[in-house]
Motif scaffolding. Structure first.
Motif, PDB file in Angstrom:
ATOM      1  N   TYR A 353      21.129  60.654  43.200  1.00 17.60           N
ATOM      2  CA  TYR A 353      22.631  60.806  43.556  1.00 17.60           C
ATOM      3  C   TYR A 353      23.313  61.264  42.802  1.00 17.60           C
ATOM      4  O   TYR A 353      23.627  61.535  41.233  1.00 17.60           O
ATOM      5  CB  TYR A 353      23.163  59.213  44.102  1.00 17.60           C
ATOM      6  N   GLY A 354      24.385  61.547  43.192  1.00 20.92           N
ATOM      7  CA  GLY A 354      25.440  62.324  42.462  1.00 20.92           C
ATOM      8  C   GLY A 354      27.060  62.834  43.138  1.00 20.92           C
ATOM      9  O   GLY A 354      26.940  62.428  44.299  1.00 20.92           O
ATOM     10  N   SER A 355      28.355  62.820  42.195  1.00 24.05           N
ATOM     11  CA  SER A 355      29.666  63.006  42.536  1.00 24.05           C
ATOM     12  C   SER A 355      29.852  62.794  44.128  1.00 24.05           C
ATOM     13  O   SER A 355      29.557  63.499  45.274  1.00 24.05           O
ATOM     14  CB  SER A 355      29.972  64.918  43.270  1.00 24.05           C
ATOM     15  N   GLN A 360      37.889  56.543  53.349  1.00 26.80           N
ATOM     16  CA  GLN A 360      38.441  56.004  54.961  1.00 26.80           C
ATOM     17  C   GLN A 360      37.208  55.559  56.118  1.00 26.80           C
ATOM     18  O   GLN A 360      36.006  55.429  56.805  1.00 26.80           O
ATOM     19  CB  GLN A 360      38.553  57.070  56.102  1.00 26.80           C
ATOM     20  N   GLY A 361      36.333  54.394  55.008  1.00 29.85           N
ATOM     21  CA  GLY A 361      35.091  53.283  55.342  1.00 29.85           C
ATOM     22  C   GLY A 361      33.408  54.772  55.569  1.00 29.85           C
ATOM     23  O   GLY A 361      32.559  54.473  55.522  1.00 29.85           O
ATOM     24  N   GLN A 362      33.837  56.040  55.200  1.00 30.17           N
ATOM     25  CA  GLN A 362      32.588  56.687  54.866  1.00 30.17           C
ATOM     26  C   GLN A 362      31.888  56.899  53.585  1.00 30.17           C
ATOM     27  O   GLN A 362      33.434  57.621  52.601  1.00 30.17           O
ATOM     28  CB  GLN A 362      33.134  58.281  55.424  1.00 30.17           C
ATOM     29  N   LEU A 363      30.972  57.600  53.312  1.00 27.56           N
ATOM     30  CA  LEU A 363      30.352  57.415  51.347  1.00 27.56           C
ATOM     31  C   LEU A 363      30.500  59.196  52.065  1.00 27.56           C
ATOM     32  O   LEU A 363      29.673  59.591  53.015  1.00 27.56           O
ATOM     33  CB  LEU A 363      29.185  56.959  51.121  1.00 27.56           C
ATOM     34  N   TYR A 364      30.992  59.697  50.811  1.00 25.29           N
ATOM     35  CA  TYR A 364      30.689  61.322  50.245  1.00 25.29           C
ATOM     36  C   TYR A 364      29.455  61.746  49.229  1.00 25.29           C
ATOM     37  O   TYR A 364      30.292  61.216  48.070  1.00 25.29           O
ATOM     38  CB  TYR A 364      31.715  62.378  50.664  1.00 25.29           C
ATOM     39  N   VAL A 377      26.412  64.443  51.800  1.00 28.51           N
ATOM     40  CA  VAL A 377      26.044  64.629  52.829  1.00 28.51           C
ATOM     41  C   VAL A 377      27.538  63.659  53.177  1.00 28.51           C
ATOM     42  O   VAL A 377      28.080  63.816  52.026  1.00 28.51           O
ATOM     43  CB  VAL A 377      24.645  63.865  52.897  1.00 28.51           C
ATOM     44  N   ARG A 378      27.298  63.323  54.143  1.00 25.31           N
ATOM     45  CA  ARG A 378      27.984  61.969  54.792  1.00 25.31           C
ATOM     46  C   ARG A 378      27.119  60.984  54.961  1.00 25.31           C
ATOM     47  O   ARG A 378      26.408  61.175  55.580  1.00 25.31           O
ATOM     48  CB  ARG A 378      29.357  62.284  55.508  1.00 25.31           C
ATOM     49  N   ALA A 379      27.480  59.750  54.510  1.00 29.63           N
ATOM     50  CA  ALA A 379      27.025  58.417  55.247  1.00 29.63           C
ATOM     51  C   ALA A 379      27.690  57.083  55.524  1.00 29.63           C
ATOM     52  O   ALA A 379      29.231  57.348  54.592  1.00 29.63           O
ATOM     53  CB  ALA A 379      26.079  58.581  53.846  1.00 29.63           C
ATOM     54  N   THR A 386      24.781  60.599  58.134  1.00 28.51           N
ATOM     55  CA  THR A 386      25.280  61.255  59.871  1.00 28.51           C
ATOM     56  C   THR A 386      25.921  62.512  59.195  1.00 28.51           C
ATOM     57  O   THR A 386      25.792  63.227  60.845  1.00 28.51           O
ATOM     58  CB  THR A 386      26.687  60.330  59.506  1.00 28.51           C
ATOM     59  N   ASP A 387      25.862  63.247  58.482  1.00 28.16           N
ATOM     60  CA  ASP A 387      26.283  64.997  58.524  1.00 28.16           C
ATOM     61  C   ASP A 387      26.225  65.154  57.258  1.00 28.16           C
ATOM     62  O   ASP A 387      25.533  64.420  55.613  1.00 28.16           O
ATOM     63  CB  ASP A 387      27.750  64.729  58.233  1.00 28.16           C
ATOM     64  N   VAL A 388      25.118  66.521  57.478  1.00 27.62           N
ATOM     65  CA  VAL A 388      24.968  66.983  56.212  1.00 27.62           C
ATOM     66  C   VAL A 388      25.178  68.623  56.382  1.00 27.62           C
ATOM     67  O   VAL A 388      26.047  69.143  56.658  1.00 27.62           O
ATOM     68  CB  VAL A 388      23.733  67.750  56.343  1.00 27.62           C
ATOM     69  N   ILE A 389      26.259  68.056  54.836  1.00 29.24           N
ATOM     70  CA  ILE A 389      27.246  69.203  54.870  1.00 29.24           C
ATOM     71  C   ILE A 389      27.194  70.550  54.014  1.00 29.24           C
ATOM     72  O   ILE A 389      27.586  72.118  55.213  1.00 29.24           O
ATOM     73  CB  ILE A 389      28.401  68.551  54.342  1.00 29.24           C
ATOM     74  N   ARG A 390      26.784  70.640  53.437  1.00 33.14           N
ATOM     75  CA  ARG A 390      26.001  71.552  52.813  1.00 33.14           C
ATOM     76  C   ARG A 390      24.323  71.806  51.817  1.00 33.14           C
ATOM     77  O   ARG A 390      24.461  70.045  51.015  1.00 33.14           O
ATOM     78  CB  ARG A 390      27.067  71.676  51.734  1.00 33.14           C
TER      79      ARG A 390
END
Length: 678
Positions: A353-355, A360-364, A377-379, A386-390
């Motif tokens: 993990y890093g950065s 708003q209740g979400q982890l990036y 990612v967003r979790a 829930t989302d892969v950003i890059r």
């Protein structure tokens, strides 16, 4: 090339890759492909789709995540642009966008290893540009403007001091005749300024952190010969009406401990990480009192060696909970800790993990996975991604090509144990004849405080898919096993690490997991030194490759940069008082021990391990008749950043091993000159 190999090559191309979908799943490029019956081929000759070029094509490093307003920003490294770091911007519902044009390259050289080279506040960005080391103020859509003078100054770790409308940064001043001077300084954010010194007088300053209300600051410092993982001092202070530091407190002036990553809770409680009880973990700091924050975890590291500025290992959430990155051996977990000490491991499926940013209740965060490329990612707080950003790559290998990892522990001849991560050969279209064992590559990390990772490692699969096994070595000195294990290398560099490399290879051979006649060792920087030293003092290995390794320890003590200029006092002994140890531990002084073929790879602009280190050992071995090759790269520093050089180095390695060990790779490889090869 035989018809059989040609057919296998076609099958390989059909089976190899998957495309990465937006939700993080993998989809095959050829859903209708038929299974291929593996063909029997000798280890080391298996055809593979994982070319040296594929390791860098479309690859990008992702880190330094920052949120400002509705936007997220991060840095991306681009091997195909000479290792350039650019700035990306993204907001939910949109696609990531590059906002910094060439030739700007966001990278600071403070302590040579840099770190924390980007700051964002109120829609404005400030970054350190690699070419001139000046800080630039940047409003997206406008041209960046330098705010530091064209002088021999470097800056890192900047934060925005909102109450006083200024930047607070670490400055490294190279304008004098002696060592550069490291200080904490204040900079004007909108005009050219070299900085006003707020704190100086120590050899190093790092990790400046402002409290949420801007009334307090914490930072660390240390003195030669210590490194930041040896003995550091934690300071905190407030500000007077002119912005100078007042009420400066030194929290651990007499303690032999590594204190890192100071942070402030919302109520201005100071928290920092210390390794005072053998394992890095967080403490509440009041005056000289350090009270451990109970995590319920034993023998884990919450922290790491601060080679770069600005590393973070924990985060405070608005409700008082903490998020921790906890490392046990080679694997990291993300842990949610509440005020009562109750903990919950977030089941994200990631292994590093890093950065991290909470919003708003979400982890990036950036996540490393064992079976797919790392990603931003967003979790949710339950750990569900829930989302892969890059992603760090747009393509990934199919599962059949990914060698699973196994953490191993092996005994040492001198007593005790050492560790590593073993990757076995894996190729769905090839298998080895029964009763044979694979050539083994022992990979030695640098630092030497590094740690062998278990996340998606295509650079290892390059070898395992061709029929090699890999032992990623966690020799004594590595991080993740406590301070005692890390310090077991002190005074013993060139002895314990070398013993561990030899013992790990021999142990795997005894288990039937490696060919005892085809043991290979490779490493970069400190790992390159271990590679050279094991050739000088042991006959375990049949071949080796040193990337910018140290051949003359005494010469390194005389000719390296400030950050590591006294590091060898810890690893070897004080210099020049113990010159005898430096002479004794230098591979260049033990040429009679070299017999196995050796490949040397070196960047010609390396300020950390200068080129003469590789050139000396090359000339000496060449004159003695030892099979050796030297490949040098113009414009490369410490670690190869340019795609073309990464490709050339990897292909040179495979070509070298094939020629000196009698292997028959399926690849068409460019040749290199190998001196003294009959």
């Amino acid at each position: 090339m035989s018809t059989r190999i040609l057919f296998l090559g076609m099958a390989v191309l059909l089976m190899a890759c998957t495309e990465q979908s937006g939700d993080g799943t993998q989809s095959s490029r050829n859903e209708s492909q038929k299974e291929v019956t593996p063909t029997e081929l000798a280890f080391g000759s298996w055809p593979s789709p994982i070319t040296a070029a594929s390791l860098v094509e479309g690859a990008r490093g992702i880190g330094g995540l920052i949120k400002d307003g509705e936007d997220f920003f991060w840095l991306e490294s681009r091997p195909e642009q000479g290792g350039r770091n650019t700035i990306m911007r993204w907001k939910p519902g949109a696609d990531p966008q590059e906002i910094l044009s060439e030739p700007f390259n966001v990278r600071t050289r403070v302590q040579e290893y840099g770190g924390a080279s980007l700051l964002v506040h109120g829609g404005v960005l400030w970054f350190s540009n690699f070419a001139d080391q000046r800080i630039y103020r940047f409003v997206p859509g406008e041209a960046p403007v330098a705010i530091t003078p064209p002088a021999d100054l470097r800056f890192a770790g900047c934060s925005f001091d909102e109450p006083r409308e200024r930047l607070l940064c670490i400055r490294e001043d190279h304008r004098g005749l002696g060592e550069p001077v490291n200080s904490l300084v204040a900079l004007a954010p909108n005009q050219e300024d070299e900085g006003t010194v707020l704190f100086s007088g120590t050899d190093f300053v790092s990790a400046p952190r402002l409290s949420a209300d801007g009334s307090r600051i914490a930072f660390t410092s240390w003195m030669h010969p210590n490194m930041p993982w040896d003995s550091t001092t934690l300071h905190s202070a407030s500000f007077d009406e002119r912005g100078a530091l007042v009420n400066l407190q030194t929290h651990n002036s007499d303690s032999d401990e590594s204190v890192i990553d100071p942070q402030w809770r919302e109520d201005n409680t100071l928290v920092a990480i210390s390794d005072r009880d053998n394992w890095w973990k967080p403490y509440v700091v009041v005056g000289s009192s350090f009270t451990a924050i109970e995590t319920g975890m034993e023998e884990v590291e919450i922290g790491g060696p601060d080679w770069s500025i600005g590393s973070r290992y924990y985060w405070f959430l608005p409700d008082g909970k903490m998020l921790l990155v906890a490392r046990k051996g080679s694997v990291e977990q993300l842990v949610l800790l509440d005020d009562s000490g109750s903990r919950r491991i977030l089941q994200t499926s990631a292994v590093s993990y890093g950065s991290l940013v909470f919003d708003q209740g979400q982890l990036y965060f950036t996540a490393g996975f064992a079976d797919q490329p790392s990603a931003l990612v967003r979790a949710g707080l339950d750990g569900t991604i829930t989302d892969v950003i890059r992603r760090s790559s747009d393509t990934a290998l199919a599962a059949d090509w990914i060698s699973g990892y196994e953490q191993v522990t092996f005994p040492l001849p001198s007593g005790g144990e050492a560790y590593g991560v073993y990757f076995s050969p894996k190729n769905p279209v090839a298998m080895a004849p029964k009763g044979t064992a694979p050539p083994l590559i022992v990979s030695v990390h640098g630092g030497p405080t590094g740690v062998a990772g278990v996340s998606y490692r295509p650079e290892h699969y390059y070898w395992t898919s061709r029929g090699f096994a890999v032992l990623d070595l966690n020799y004594r000195g590595s991080t993740g096993f406590g301070r005692e294990y890390r310090r077991a290398l002190y005074g013993q560099w060139g002895i314990t690490d070398v013993e561990d490399a030899s013992a790990g290879a021999a142990w795997l051979a005894e288990q039937g997991l490696a060919d005892p006649d085809r043991l290979i060792i490779r490493g970069g920087s400190a790992g390159g030194y271990t590679t050279l030293a094991v050739h000088a003092f042991y006959d375990t290995f049949a071949a080796g490759a040193s990337y910018f390794g140290v051949s003359d320890v005494e010469a390194l003590a005389k000719d390296t940069h400030k950050f590591e200029s006294r590091y060898l006092d810890q690893l070897v002994g004080p210099y020049p008082e113990r010159k005898d140890l430096y002479v004794e531990r230098s591979p260049i002084n033990h040429l009679e021990g070299f017999s196995a073929p050796l490949l040397l790879l070196q960047g010609l602009d390396d300020p950390i391990v200068p080129p003469n280190q590789s050139e000396m050992i090359y000339d000496a071995l060449k004159s003695r008749g030892v099979p050796t090759a030297y490949v040098a790269f113009e414009g490369e520093s410490h670690g190869f950043r340019k795609a073309e050089n990464q490709i050339a180095a990897r292909e040179a390695e495979l070509y070298f091993y094939a020629k000196v060990l009698g292997l028959n790779p399926a690849d068409e490889l460019p040749g290199i000159t190998i001196d003294n090869l009959d």
